[in-house]
Every structure is written in C-alpha cells, then in structure tokens.
Motif scaffolding. Structure first.
Motif, PDB file in Angstrom:
ATOM      1  N   ALA A   1     -43.175 -27.563 -49.788  1.00 44.65           N
ATOM      2  CA  ALA A   1     -43.113 -26.223 -49.901  1.00 44.65           C
ATOM      3  C   ALA A   1     -43.223 -25.665 -51.334  1.00 44.65           C
ATOM      4  N   SER A   2     -42.337 -26.227 -52.060  1.00 39.81           N
ATOM      5  CA  SER A   2     -42.022 -25.474 -53.394  1.00 39.81           C
ATOM      6  C   SER A   2     -43.289 -25.831 -54.376  1.00 39.81           C
ATOM      7  N   SER A   3     -43.708 -27.056 -54.168  1.00 41.99           N
ATOM      8  CA  SER A   3     -44.895 -27.667 -55.194  1.00 41.99           C
ATOM      9  C   SER A   3     -46.128 -27.419 -54.871  1.00 41.99           C
ATOM     10  N   ILE A   4     -46.579 -27.538 -53.509  1.00 43.75           N
ATOM     11  CA  ILE A   4     -48.012 -27.246 -53.508  1.00 43.75           C
ATOM     12  C   ILE A   4     -48.520 -25.893 -53.582  1.00 43.75           C
ATOM     13  N   LYS A   5     -49.648 -25.714 -54.227  1.00 38.06           N
ATOM     14  CA  LYS A   5     -50.450 -24.496 -54.581  1.00 38.06           C
ATOM     15  C   LYS A   5     -51.509 -24.324 -53.510  1.00 38.06           C
ATOM     16  N   GLY A   6     -52.337 -25.333 -53.233  1.00 34.46           N
ATOM     17  CA  GLY A   6     -53.339 -25.199 -52.588  1.00 34.46           C
ATOM     18  C   GLY A   6     -54.166 -26.611 -52.232  1.00 34.46           C
ATOM     19  N   VAL A   7     -54.814 -26.776 -51.348  1.00 31.91           N
ATOM     20  CA  VAL A   7     -55.676 -27.596 -50.666  1.00 31.91           C
ATOM     21  C   VAL A   7     -57.210 -27.237 -50.632  1.00 31.91           C
ATOM     22  N   ILE A   8     -58.088 -28.401 -51.074  1.00 28.37           N
ATOM     23  CA  ILE A   8     -59.465 -28.259 -50.880  1.00 28.37           C
ATOM     24  C   ILE A   8     -59.911 -29.389 -50.066  1.00 28.37           C
ATOM     25  N   ALA A   9     -60.359 -28.817 -48.711  1.00 25.63           N
ATOM     26  CA  ALA A   9     -60.733 -29.994 -47.737  1.00 25.63           C
ATOM     27  C   ALA A   9     -62.326 -29.989 -47.761  1.00 25.63           C
ATOM     28  N   GLN A  10     -62.965 -31.077 -47.909  1.00 29.34           N
ATOM     29  CA  GLN A  10     -64.490 -31.074 -47.859  1.00 29.34           C
ATOM     30  C   GLN A  10     -65.149 -32.081 -47.050  1.00 29.34           C
ATOM     31  N   ARG A  11     -66.341 -31.749 -46.817  1.00 30.06           N
ATOM     32  CA  ARG A  11     -67.363 -32.883 -46.234  1.00 30.06           C
ATOM     33  C   ARG A  11     -68.837 -32.643 -47.188  1.00 30.06           C
ATOM     34  N   LEU A  12     -69.644 -33.608 -47.067  1.00 31.64           N
ATOM     35  CA  LEU A  12     -70.984 -33.546 -47.482  1.00 31.64           C
ATOM     36  C   LEU A  12     -72.016 -33.469 -46.151  1.00 31.64           C
ATOM     37  N   VAL A  13     -72.711 -32.467 -46.287  1.00 31.07           N
ATOM     38  CA  VAL A  13     -73.956 -32.428 -45.351  1.00 31.07           C
ATOM     39  C   VAL A  13     -75.156 -32.681 -45.794  1.00 31.07           C
ATOM     40  N   LYS A  14     -76.131 -33.005 -45.231  1.00 32.18           N
ATOM     41  CA  LYS A  14     -77.569 -33.091 -45.841  1.00 32.18           C
ATOM     42  C   LYS A  14     -78.163 -31.853 -45.728  1.00 32.18           C
ATOM     43  N   LYS A  15     -79.063 -31.667 -46.671  1.00 37.00           N
ATOM     44  CA  LYS A  15     -79.641 -30.367 -47.138  1.00 37.00           C
ATOM     45  C   LYS A  15     -81.256 -30.539 -46.300  1.00 37.00           C
ATOM     46  N   ILE A  16     -81.838 -29.693 -46.010  1.00 30.98           N
ATOM     47  CA  ILE A  16     -83.183 -29.732 -45.413  1.00 30.98           C
ATOM     48  C   ILE A  16     -84.054 -29.622 -46.638  1.00 30.98           C
ATOM     49  N   CYS A  17     -84.992 -30.638 -46.587  1.00 28.75           N
ATOM     50  CA  CYS A  17     -86.037 -30.676 -47.523  1.00 28.75           C
ATOM     51  C   CYS A  17     -86.761 -29.105 -47.790  1.00 28.75           C
ATOM     52  N   PRO A  18     -86.933 -28.704 -48.968  1.00 30.01           N
ATOM     53  CA  PRO A  18     -87.414 -27.525 -49.179  1.00 30.01           C
ATOM     54  C   PRO A  18     -89.156 -27.694 -49.082  1.00 30.01           C
ATOM     55  N   LYS A  19     -89.760 -28.594 -48.952  1.00 28.16           N
ATOM     56  CA  LYS A  19     -91.067 -28.826 -49.164  1.00 28.16           C
ATOM     57  C   LYS A  19     -91.587 -28.946 -47.563  1.00 28.16           C
ATOM     58  N   CYS A  20     -90.833 -29.340 -46.499  1.00 23.56           N
ATOM     59  CA  CYS A  20     -91.331 -29.277 -45.365  1.00 23.56           C
ATOM     60  C   CYS A  20     -90.502 -28.608 -44.468  1.00 23.56           C
ATOM     61  N   LYS A  21     -89.688 -27.510 -44.999  1.00 24.67           N
ATOM     62  CA  LYS A  21     -88.767 -26.806 -43.984  1.00 24.67           C
ATOM     63  C   LYS A  21     -89.517 -25.953 -43.057  1.00 24.67           C
ATOM     64  N   THR A  22     -89.160 -26.112 -41.732  1.00 22.65           N
ATOM     65  CA  THR A  22     -89.847 -25.179 -40.809  1.00 22.65           C
ATOM     66  C   THR A  22     -88.606 -24.623 -40.058  1.00 22.65           C
ATOM     67  N   GLU A  23     -89.320 -23.444 -39.383  1.00 16.20           N
ATOM     68  CA  GLU A  23     -88.231 -22.537 -38.913  1.00 16.20           C
ATOM     69  C   GLU A  23     -88.716 -22.498 -37.099  1.00 16.20           C
ATOM     70  N   TYR A  24     -87.597 -22.467 -36.490  1.00 17.64           N
ATOM     71  CA  TYR A  24     -87.801 -22.367 -34.780  1.00 17.64           C
ATOM     72  C   TYR A  24     -86.640 -21.385 -34.428  1.00 17.64           C
ATOM     73  N   LYS A  25     -86.723 -20.822 -33.238  1.00 18.44           N
ATOM     74  CA  LYS A  25     -85.752 -20.066 -32.571  1.00 18.44           C
ATOM     75  C   LYS A  25     -84.860 -21.010 -31.717  1.00 18.44           C
ATOM     76  N   ALA A  26     -83.781 -20.815 -31.614  1.00 16.10           N
ATOM     77  CA  ALA A  26     -82.515 -21.514 -31.034  1.00 16.10           C
ATOM     78  C   ALA A  26     -82.534 -21.146 -29.549  1.00 16.10           C
TER      79      ALA A  26
END
Length: 430
Positions: free
Chosen positions: A308-333
């Motif tokens: 409690a007296s030592s820790i200032k913060g925690v950053i938790a993370q993951r990596l997710v794949k990004k959609i290719c900008p060249k063939c990105k398409t839109e659709y309604k959920a």
C-alpha cells in the motif's frame, strides 16, 4: 547438380529480397550427406543455397513485421512459420535432410556451439538491413526430431515509438504523467507474455531519460540498448539474478530503476523497499489485469502495508489486431452482436475483407488496449484491509478506471479492431 552450381545462380543483391520458393526448389533436389557448414570457406559459403535461405527468411520476416521465426523439425519435413500480429502461419517447408544445415548456419551466426545438440542454447545476431541494426535473439531446443530454432526479432525502431502512439487514451496519458513525475514509488506494467509490456516500459524510460537522472535497468536479457541508460544483463549461470543485481544497484545512487520482471518473492520485496526509500521503480509482472497485480504482490509474500505504501500505479495491457485500412468495410451490427457489446442501439462495426496489403487476413498491425490504475487513499485502505480480488476490482471500476474490456470496446466502436478480437479478449479474461 553440385551445391556450388546451384549457389552460382543466386548472386548477392542487398537491395532485393530473395525468392525463398526458388531456393527451396533447388534444395529439394539436393542429396545432403553432410551436417556442418565450414565457415572457413568464406568465399563459397556466402553463396550456398542454405545461407541464402537463412538470409531470405530473416529479410522477409523483418519486412513483414514478424516478431518470431519458428524452424521446427517434423518426421518428414522442417516446417518454417512466422508469428505476425500474434499469430503463427506457415511460410515454407524444407526436407528434413537439410534441417541440420539450416540449424548449423543459424548457430554459427549466433555464436552457438554447433556440436552440442542435446541441451538448449541461446545466442544473438546483429543483422543489418535498410531498417538499420536489427537484434535477433536465437534459442535452440532439442526435440525428438532434432533441434527446434526460434528467432525473436527486435527492431531498434520499436524503441523510437512514443507513448502517444501506443494507444493510450488522453485520460490515461495524464495519469501516467502524474505517476512518473513522483519522486519515488513502484509502477508495474502487467499482462501475459507478448502483450507489449517491454515496449510500454521503454516508452516511459524514454520520457524519463534526462541528464539530471541516473537510470539503471536490470534485464534478462537487455532487449534494446538506449543511450543514456545504464543497462545490466542478469546472468543466472554465475548467480547474478535480479535480486542480486538489485541489491548492488541500490548502492549506485539511482533515481530510476527498471527491473525487467518481478518473478519471485525476494525480487518483489527488494523492489518494494527501493520504492519506499525514494527510488522510482518500474517493472513488469504476469497478471491478467491491474487489480489482480496488487493481490499477486501480497501472495508473493510482501506485507499488505508495504504494498500500500510503495505502489503508485499499475498499467495492465493487451494487444489486439488492427483492421487493415486498405480493405476496411462497414456493416450494421445485428441483434446478437449488439447484445455481445452490451448496446441497446444499433452501431456500425468494421472488418477487413482481405487484400494483398494484409495478405488477405483483414488485419494489419496491432494496437495496445490498457487499463491504468492510479492508487488513491481508498485503494490503500482496501489493500491494508486485505480485501478479496472481486471487491478490490469493483472499487477500481467505481473509481473511474476503464477496464480492458471497456478499452477494447472503444477500439471496436471506433473502427480500429473487430468484434472477433473483442470476443477473444472477453473470453480470455473471464
């Protein structure tokens, strides 16, 4: 056809990446009856098809943003796979009879013992191409069909990535700025292997790297060498582990200490003591989210009041794949998709249809999703009272922390990633 005759067909060209298929076809027609490459015949060895194959594998991997090359012996072939955007895919296969030649060439490059095939080995190669110097970490492991080789590719350009480019929200950026501006304390980056923790740590160190600060890193091994930092490799073979180095580092008048990973109780306790005594300590830890990191430290044997007296913060993370900008398409959920993302109103979602730019996967690159926990007085009281993980997680969310699921949902609705990546994250963290 002799080996040297085949080699003459492939002339050196530093500006061109070799066609692996052509080389492999020639290799398939050879009858290999030797298992060592003699580096002394340097005038000829550089044109051997095996050498060309290894060079081509590395060049192509670097150009396709591959993080790891896997060279795996099977019963009747050697499979070669690249890990791109977190997923393995097979790019080539060669006869099992040529496997030891490929292994021998790689081990020579990495200054490993080519005669020792019974125990794991580690090596390193500095590879130079148009990206500049690329660090290759080589690992060999004996299997039933021969030695498996994994080559990790570390581009220096990774260390040039700014924190703003990693995917942090504006709110999280401000929290991190507050955390690293403190005189002392412990800041942890949490997540599984391959989630980008080291990149995040280096981006923070880059912000802290100023002439007025003495920054020391303890790593296993040092992944990227950065001017201005005092970087130390641990060496467990001679007893130089994280805890041993950390004790000595505290006598080096450090302002900032980066520990590659908190793995054991002793390292955790020394890191906490260093943080309490006025040093800013940065490290990584393998936990699924930010709240469970606190519980993990306590389970490692660190007293709750010290956490409690030592820790200032925690950053938790993951990596997710990004959609290719060249063939990105839109659709309604549809209704089911709306239910999955817990939204009552209809949203437009996005996906990649697949194109040459993304090798028909629909994805190009990855981006980080984060939950940034800043420890407040309420958190400290909860830590000292040793609350269970569910209650502590609820407190963190009530204190306006965006969890990983919410961060990924924002990426999804903004058209950066796909519903499939969101579902994968939710299932992994349930």
């Amino acid at each position: 056809m002799e080996l040297k005759d085949i080699a003459s067909k492939y002339e050196d060209n530093n500006d061109k990446i070799l066609n692996l298929d052509d080389i492999i076809k020639e290799i398939n027609n050879l009858n290999f009856n030797y298992y060592k490459i003699n580096e002394n015949i340097s005038n000829e060895v550089k044109n051997f098809p095996i050498v060309k194959l290894v060079d081509g594998l590395i060049y192509n991997a670097i150009n396709t943003n591959t993080s790891d090359i896997h060279i795996e012996p099977m019963s009747n072939k050697t499979r070669i796979r690249y890990r791109i955007d977190g997923e393995l895919s097979e790019v080539a296969s060669i006869p099992i009879s040529s496997h030891q030649l490929v292994v021998g060439r790689i081990k020579i490059l990495a200054h490993m013992d080519i005669s020792e095939k019974r125990i794991p080995q580690d090596g390193r190669v500095i590879f130079n191409n148009h990206y500049g110097f690329v660090d290759l970490r080589v690992s060999s492991m004996p299997t039933v069909y021969g030695e498996k080789i994994v080559i990790r590719i570390l581009k220096k350009s990774t260390t040039d990535i700014k924190r703003k480019e990693l995917g942090f929200s504006e709110k999280d950026e401000k929290i991190i700025d507050r955390l690293i501006s403190t005189q002392g304390g412990l800041i942890l980056v949490a997540g599984p292997t391959g989630s980008g923790k080291t990149t995040t740590l280096y981006s923070i160190l880059k912000d802290l790297n100023k002439n007025i600060k003495n920054i020391i890193t303890i790593e296993d091994p040092v992944e990227y060498m950065i001017d201005g930092l005092n970087q130390i490799n641990v060496n467990t073979k001679i007893g130089l582990d994280f805890s041993q180095v950390l004790r000595s580092v505290l006598r080096q008048d450090p302002d900032v200490i980066m520990i590659g990973e908190i793995r054991d109780q002793e390292t955790a306790k020394i890191a906490v003591r260093a943080a309490i005594t006025g040093h800013l300590v940065l490290s990584t830890i393998h936990t699924i989210d930010a709240p469970s990191t606190i519980i993990r430290l306590i389970e490692m044997g660190v007293e709750p009041y010290l956490v409690a007296s030592s820790i200032k913060g925690v950053i938790a993370q993951r990596l997710v794949k990004k959609i290719c900008p060249k063939c990105k398409t839109e659709y309604k959920a549809d209704m089911l998709q709306q239910k999955i993302i817990d939204e009552s109103k209809k949203h437009y979602l996005y996906k990649g249809s697949g194109c040459e730019h993304c090798q028909y996967t629909g994805y190009k690159g990855r981006v980080g999703i984060f939950e940034v926990l800043e420890i407040t007085r309420e958190h400290r009281e909860a830590i000292v009272s040793n609350q269970n993980i569910d209650n502590f997680r609820d407190l963190c969310i009530n204190k306006d922390m965006n969890n990983l699921q919410e961060s990924c949902k924002i990426m999804l609705l903004n058209g950066i990633t796909t519903l499939e990546e969101y579902i994968k994250l939710v299932m992994t963290n349930d």
